[in-house]
Write an enzyme that holds these catalytic residues in place. Structure first.
Site, PDB file in Angstrom:
ATOM      1  N   THR A  10       0.840  -1.203   0.000  1.00  0.00           N
ATOM      2  CA  THR A  10       0.000   0.000   0.000  1.00  0.00           C
ATOM      3  C   THR A  10       0.876   1.255   0.000  1.00  0.00           C
ATOM      4  O   THR A  10       0.737   2.118  -0.881  1.00  0.00           O
ATOM      5  CB  THR A  10      -0.906   0.003   1.264  1.00  0.00           C
ATOM      6  OG1 THR A  10      -1.667  -1.207   1.270  1.00  0.00           O
ATOM      7  CG2 THR A  10      -1.831   1.202   1.282  1.00  0.00           C
ATOM      8  N   ARG A  42       8.288  -9.402  -1.231  1.00  0.00           N
ATOM      9  CA  ARG A  42       8.314 -10.791  -0.788  1.00  0.00           C
ATOM     10  C   ARG A  42       8.165 -11.715  -1.988  1.00  0.00           C
ATOM     11  O   ARG A  42       8.827 -12.736  -2.100  1.00  0.00           O
ATOM     12  CB  ARG A  42       7.159 -11.010   0.191  1.00  0.00           C
ATOM     13  CG  ARG A  42       7.186 -12.278   0.957  1.00  0.00           C
ATOM     14  CD  ARG A  42       6.178 -12.258   2.077  1.00  0.00           C
ATOM     15  NE  ARG A  42       5.099 -11.305   1.837  1.00  0.00           N
ATOM     16  CZ  ARG A  42       4.357 -10.761   2.774  1.00  0.00           C
ATOM     17  NH1 ARG A  42       4.547 -11.074   4.025  1.00  0.00           N
ATOM     18  NH2 ARG A  42       3.402  -9.910   2.474  1.00  0.00           N
ATOM     19  N   LYS A 102       5.678   2.622  12.618  1.00  0.00           N
ATOM     20  CA  LYS A 102       5.616   3.103  14.020  1.00  0.00           C
ATOM     21  C   LYS A 102       5.985   2.009  15.010  1.00  0.00           C
ATOM     22  O   LYS A 102       6.514   2.301  16.092  1.00  0.00           O
ATOM     23  CB  LYS A 102       4.236   3.675  14.367  1.00  0.00           C
ATOM     24  CG  LYS A 102       3.063   2.787  14.017  1.00  0.00           C
ATOM     25  CD  LYS A 102       2.652   3.014  12.606  1.00  0.00           C
ATOM     26  CE  LYS A 102       1.730   1.952  12.101  1.00  0.00           C
ATOM     27  NZ  LYS A 102       0.915   2.390  10.978  1.00  0.00           N
ATOM     28  N   VAL A 129       3.187   8.386  11.954  1.00  0.00           N
ATOM     29  CA  VAL A 129       2.099   8.895  12.804  1.00  0.00           C
ATOM     30  C   VAL A 129       1.090   9.657  11.958  1.00  0.00           C
ATOM     31  O   VAL A 129       1.451  10.596  11.241  1.00  0.00           O
ATOM     32  CB  VAL A 129       2.639   9.840  13.905  1.00  0.00           C
ATOM     33  CG1 VAL A 129       1.509  10.303  14.808  1.00  0.00           C
ATOM     34  CG2 VAL A 129       3.715   9.156  14.724  1.00  0.00           C
ATOM     35  N   GLY A 131      -0.592   9.071   9.263  1.00  0.00           N
ATOM     36  CA  GLY A 131      -0.543   8.969   7.799  1.00  0.00           C
ATOM     37  C   GLY A 131      -0.041  10.218   7.105  1.00  0.00           C
ATOM     38  O   GLY A 131       1.134  10.564   7.190  1.00  0.00           O
ATOM     39  N   GLU A 187      -3.408  -2.709   9.807  1.00  0.00           N
ATOM     40  CA  GLU A 187      -2.092  -3.328   9.938  1.00  0.00           C
ATOM     41  C   GLU A 187      -2.167  -4.789   9.505  1.00  0.00           C
ATOM     42  O   GLU A 187      -3.259  -5.370   9.459  1.00  0.00           O
ATOM     43  CB  GLU A 187      -1.626  -3.255  11.401  1.00  0.00           C
ATOM     44  CG  GLU A 187      -1.375  -1.855  11.887  1.00  0.00           C
ATOM     45  CD  GLU A 187      -0.359  -1.114  11.029  1.00  0.00           C
ATOM     46  OE1 GLU A 187       0.773  -1.577  10.888  1.00  0.00           O
ATOM     47  OE2 GLU A 187      -0.723  -0.066  10.471  1.00  0.00           O
ATOM     48  N   ASP A 198      -1.405   0.079  17.849  1.00  0.00           N
ATOM     49  CA  ASP A 198      -0.918   1.001  16.818  1.00  0.00           C
ATOM     50  C   ASP A 198      -1.003   2.446  17.316  1.00  0.00           C
ATOM     51  O   ASP A 198      -0.053   3.226  17.169  1.00  0.00           O
ATOM     52  CB  ASP A 198      -1.773   0.805  15.554  1.00  0.00           C
ATOM     53  CG  ASP A 198      -1.417   1.753  14.434  1.00  0.00           C
ATOM     54  OD1 ASP A 198      -0.453   1.454  13.701  1.00  0.00           O
ATOM     55  OD2 ASP A 198      -2.083   2.793  14.284  1.00  0.00           O
ATOM     56  N   LYS A 202       2.042   5.204  18.125  1.00  0.00           N
ATOM     57  CA  LYS A 202       2.076   6.570  17.565  1.00  0.00           C
ATOM     58  C   LYS A 202       2.108   7.610  18.681  1.00  0.00           C
ATOM     59  O   LYS A 202       2.813   8.619  18.582  1.00  0.00           O
ATOM     60  CB  LYS A 202       0.847   6.781  16.677  1.00  0.00           C
ATOM     61  CG  LYS A 202       0.894   5.952  15.394  1.00  0.00           C
ATOM     62  CD  LYS A 202      -0.463   5.940  14.725  1.00  0.00           C
ATOM     63  CE  LYS A 202      -0.442   5.211  13.399  1.00  0.00           C
ATOM     64  NZ  LYS A 202      -1.790   4.932  12.877  1.00  0.00           N
TER      65      LYS A 202
HETATM   66  P1  NDP Z   1       1.626  -3.941   2.891  1.00  0.00           P
HETATM   67  O1  NDP Z   1       1.380  -5.249   3.514  1.00  0.00           O
HETATM   68  O2  NDP Z   1       0.639  -3.388   1.940  1.00  0.00           O
HETATM   69  O3  NDP Z   1       3.041  -3.987   2.145  1.00  0.00           O
HETATM   70  C1  NDP Z   1       4.176  -4.591   2.690  1.00  0.00           C
HETATM   71  C2  NDP Z   1       5.204  -4.807   1.593  1.00  0.00           C
HETATM   72  O4  NDP Z   1       6.369  -5.385   2.135  1.00  0.00           O
HETATM   73  C3  NDP Z   1       4.732  -5.737   0.479  1.00  0.00           C
HETATM   74  O5  NDP Z   1       5.090  -5.210  -0.776  1.00  0.00           O
HETATM   75  C4  NDP Z   1       5.506  -7.037   0.743  1.00  0.00           C
HETATM   76  O6  NDP Z   1       5.829  -7.766  -0.418  1.00  0.00           O
HETATM   77  C5  NDP Z   1       6.775  -6.480   1.348  1.00  0.00           C
HETATM   78  N1  NDP Z   1       7.442  -7.479   2.172  1.00  0.00           N
HETATM   79  C6  NDP Z   1       6.939  -8.166   3.224  1.00  0.00           C
HETATM   80  N2  NDP Z   1       7.856  -8.997   3.731  1.00  0.00           N
HETATM   81  C7  NDP Z   1       8.984  -8.830   2.978  1.00  0.00           C
HETATM   82  C8  NDP Z   1      10.265  -9.420   2.985  1.00  0.00           C
HETATM   83  N3  NDP Z   1      10.596 -10.347   3.879  1.00  0.00           N
HETATM   84  N4  NDP Z   1      11.161  -9.007   2.064  1.00  0.00           N
HETATM   85  C9  NDP Z   1      10.843  -8.070   1.151  1.00  0.00           C
HETATM   86  N5  NDP Z   1       9.630  -7.480   1.086  1.00  0.00           N
HETATM   87  C10 NDP Z   1       8.714  -7.857   1.998  1.00  0.00           C
HETATM   88  O7  NDP Z   1       1.915  -2.916   4.079  1.00  0.00           O
HETATM   89  P2  NDP Z   1       1.629  -1.357   4.108  1.00  0.00           P
HETATM   90  O8  NDP Z   1       2.166  -0.720   2.895  1.00  0.00           O
HETATM   91  O9  NDP Z   1       0.215  -1.135   4.474  1.00  0.00           O
HETATM   92  O10 NDP Z   1       2.471  -0.933   5.391  1.00  0.00           O
HETATM   93  C11 NDP Z   1       3.868  -0.786   5.348  1.00  0.00           C
HETATM   94  C12 NDP Z   1       4.316  -0.019   6.580  1.00  0.00           C
HETATM   95  O11 NDP Z   1       3.718   1.278   6.572  1.00  0.00           O
HETATM   96  C13 NDP Z   1       3.906  -0.635   7.908  1.00  0.00           C
HETATM   97  O12 NDP Z   1       4.918  -0.374   8.845  1.00  0.00           O
HETATM   98  C14 NDP Z   1       2.639   0.133   8.288  1.00  0.00           C
HETATM   99  O13 NDP Z   1       2.440   0.171   9.678  1.00  0.00           O
HETATM  100  C15 NDP Z   1       2.999   1.507   7.771  1.00  0.00           C
HETATM  101  N6  NDP Z   1       1.878   2.377   7.472  1.00  0.00           N
HETATM  102  C16 NDP Z   1       0.845   1.934   6.695  1.00  0.00           C
HETATM  103  C17 NDP Z   1      -0.172   2.782   6.342  1.00  0.00           C
HETATM  104  C18 NDP Z   1      -1.293   2.334   5.475  1.00  0.00           C
HETATM  105  O14 NDP Z   1      -2.198   3.155   5.203  1.00  0.00           O
HETATM  106  N7  NDP Z   1      -1.326   1.116   5.010  1.00  0.00           N
HETATM  107  C19 NDP Z   1      -0.158   4.182   6.783  1.00  0.00           C
HETATM  108  C20 NDP Z   1       0.974   4.556   7.579  1.00  0.00           C
HETATM  109  C21 NDP Z   1       1.939   3.672   7.914  1.00  0.00           C
HETATM  110  P3  NDP Z   1       4.696  -8.464  -1.326  1.00  0.00           P
HETATM  111  O15 NDP Z   1       3.910  -7.307  -1.908  1.00  0.00           O
HETATM  112  O16 NDP Z   1       5.436  -9.226  -2.359  1.00  0.00           O
HETATM  113  O17 NDP Z   1       3.870  -9.297  -0.393  1.00  0.00           O
HETATM  114  N1  HSE Z   2      -3.264   0.853  10.427  1.00  0.00           N
HETATM  115  C1  HSE Z   2      -2.965   2.232  10.544  1.00  0.00           C
HETATM  116  C2  HSE Z   2      -4.252   2.999  10.755  1.00  0.00           C
HETATM  117  C3  HSE Z   2      -2.254   2.719   9.319  1.00  0.00           C
HETATM  118  O1  HSE Z   2      -5.325   2.459  10.470  1.00  0.00           O
HETATM  119  O2  HSE Z   2      -4.196   4.140  11.203  1.00  0.00           O
HETATM  120  C4  HSE Z   2      -1.756   4.130   9.435  1.00  0.00           C
HETATM  121  O3  HSE Z   2      -0.745   4.243  10.378  1.00  0.00           O
END
Ligand code: NDP
Ligand code: HSE
Length: 425
Positions: A10, A42, A102, A129, A131, A187, A198, A202
């Site tokens: 994402t 991954r 976070k 924190v 977004g 998450e 979470d 934050k």
């Molecule tokens: P996702 O699950 O959407 O994406 C995680 C990514 O990491 C995927 O592309 C996955 O690969 C990759 N990945 C996982 N394990 C491995 C590994 N061992 N080696 C290489 N790549 C790996 O997570 P988000 O984007 O939602 O979240 C990412 C971070 O951002 C988290 O820390 C989250 O707390 C934070 N966050 C998220 C927000 C949100 O709105 N979603 C907002 C603010 C913070 P693959 O795609 O191939 O599975």
């Molecule tokens: N899971 C978190 C939330 C993502 O819903 O706020 C943003 O940090």
């Protein structure tokens, strides 16, 4: 500037999309061309939300942090195990690191920042924190003339989305949570969202920045929203309140309160009207007074906005090798939440026998607690009734005493629901 990304889900996908859309204008403003040259995922075969035609993909994340040409690593995988090793390695290799994680910062931030300072690189985490809201930059820059007295906010988008949909559309908790997951808000383990972990991570980050203390995640009092029922939401509405899941950090004497819990707030307060995935943080500073920061708390491009802002920050300071880190840390003890004063919402389930209300008010009298408002409603044919009470400001220990006394009485039918009531503005 050559950038390597860990994770293209994402947030990572959102970063690539926003850089594609706005890269030219960012280059005009900064004079620097940002190129994402390598990204670790991954599963390399999986479909992506972004165009990866100009990015080399790898399934080995250490290839990114060890790549000799990469200046900045964006850690957008999540979790605290592998990512800690990756971030440590990137820092030791002299790379700046930006993360949205976070969990990682709350757990290991104190050490990682020391290591970044030692290696003269920056470790930035605006996206970790709230977004897309630039709340860390606001605290560190725009509000830097102030002594921060308190901050309170909705800092979990998933939780706010759930409470909003339950209130406005009478939807079921689990059903809304599934939708939040499918929208990419939640998450990897959604109990982090609904149980307040979470938000506590934050809050620990915000409090450390606002008060100039160490990160103290393990001291945050944390209560989730999973036991909030539609009945609570409806009773709160009837009484003129909205239930929000708040993170509150407040300076009190030589200590600080750090707490995350569901909270009734008057419908007239601004934060009561922050709905869906939106987040908001209300900050009280001694010079500015109250200010409110509002925006999308999760989601692809909203979060990417914060990640890229950190990248631009690094570009703008790169030649002066600016180092982020807490300066001289203040020692503020975290106050035990069991000893704080608050108003409370209480929901009791009792058998509606003669004299029950008198017994209940008698118990309140024993603890010297006044009742501000009271609703009594028969809820079934067995003559069971809900009694909903808003108290005046009382010590938490007294409320726990009242709870124990009522739950031990012969008319009580269920555990008492207890929710804080706060006024923020
Ligand atoms: P996702 O699950 O959407 O994406 C995680 C990514 O990491 C995927 O592309 C996955 O690969 C990759 N990945 C996982 N394990 C491995 C590994 N061992 N080696 C290489 N790549 C790996 O997570 P988000 O984007 O939602 O979240 C990412 C971070 O951002 C988290 O820390 C989250 O707390 C934070 N966050 C998220 C927000 C949100 O709105 N979603 C907002 C603010 C913070 P693959 O795609 O191939 O599975
Ligand atoms: N899971 C978190 C939330 C993502 O819903 O706020 C943003 O940090």
């Amino acid at each position: 500037m050559k950038v390597g990304i860990l994770g293209l889900g994402t947030v990572g996908g959102g970063v690539v999309n926003v850089l594609k859309k706005n890269g030219a204008s960012i280059e005009r403003r900064t004079g620097v061309n940002i190129q994402v040259i390598l990204a670790a995922v991954r599963d390399i075969k999986q479909d992506r939300i972004c165009d990866t035609s100009n990015i080399k993909l790898t399934e080995d994340p250490f290839e990114v942090v060890n790549h000799p040409e990469i200046d900045v690593v964006l850690e957008l995988i999540g979790g605290t195990g592998l990512t800690k090793k990756l971030v440590e390695t990137a820092i030791k290799n002299g790379k700046h690191v930006i993360t949205a994680n976070k969990a990682l910062i709350a757990k290991h931030g104190n050490k990682l920042i020391q290591s970044a300072n030692k290696n003269k690189v920056r470790l930035l985490f605006e996206a970790s924190v709230a977004g897309g809201i630039p709340i860390i930059k606001s605290l560190e820059q725009g509000l830097s003339a102030n002594k921060i007295e308190s901050l309170a906010g909705i800092i979990n988008g998933t939780g706010n989305f759930i409470l909003t949909e339950m209130k406005e559309k009478n939807r079921d908790f689990d059903d809304v949570l599934k939708e939040a997951q499918s929208l990419g808000y939640a998450e990897a383990d959604p109990t982090f969202d609904v149980e307040g972990i979470d938000a506590a991570q934050k809050l620990a980050i915000l409090a450390a920045i606002a008060f100039g203390t160490e990160l103290q995640f393990d001291k945050v009092f944390t209560k989730g929203i999973s036991n909030i029922t539609t009945e609570d939401i409806n009773y709160a509405t009837e009484l003129g309140y909205t239930i929000k899941h708040l993170g509150i950090a407040k300076r009190v004497g030589n200590g600080i309160e750090l707490r995350v819990h569901p909270t009734l707030i008057s419908n007239e307060e601004l934060i009561a009207n922050v709905n869906g995935v939106m987040n908001a943080v209300l900050v009280k500073g001694d010079a500015l007074g109250t200010s409110l920061y509002y925006g999308a708390g999760a989601g692809e491009e909203a979060t990417a906005s914060s990640v890229i802002a950190d990248l631009i920050d690094i570009i703008n300071n790169q030649t002066s090798n600016h180092i982020l880190g807490w300066k001289s840390q203040e020692k503020l003890t975290v106050i035990d939440t069991e000893s704080i004063d608050s108003e409370f919402y209480l929901r009791l389930l009792v058998s509606n026998m003669k004299g029950v209300l008198a017994k209940i008010t008698g118990i309140f009298h024993q603890y010297n607690v006044s009742i501000e408002e009271l609703i009594q409603k028969q809820i079934d044919e067995n003559n069971n009734a809900h009694i909903v009470i808003i108290t005046n400001k009382v010590n938490t220990k007294d409320i726990m005493g009242i709870k124990a006394a009522i739950e031990a009485s012969e008319f009580n039918q269920d555990n008492m629901q207890i929710i804080h009531v706060e006024s923020l503005d």
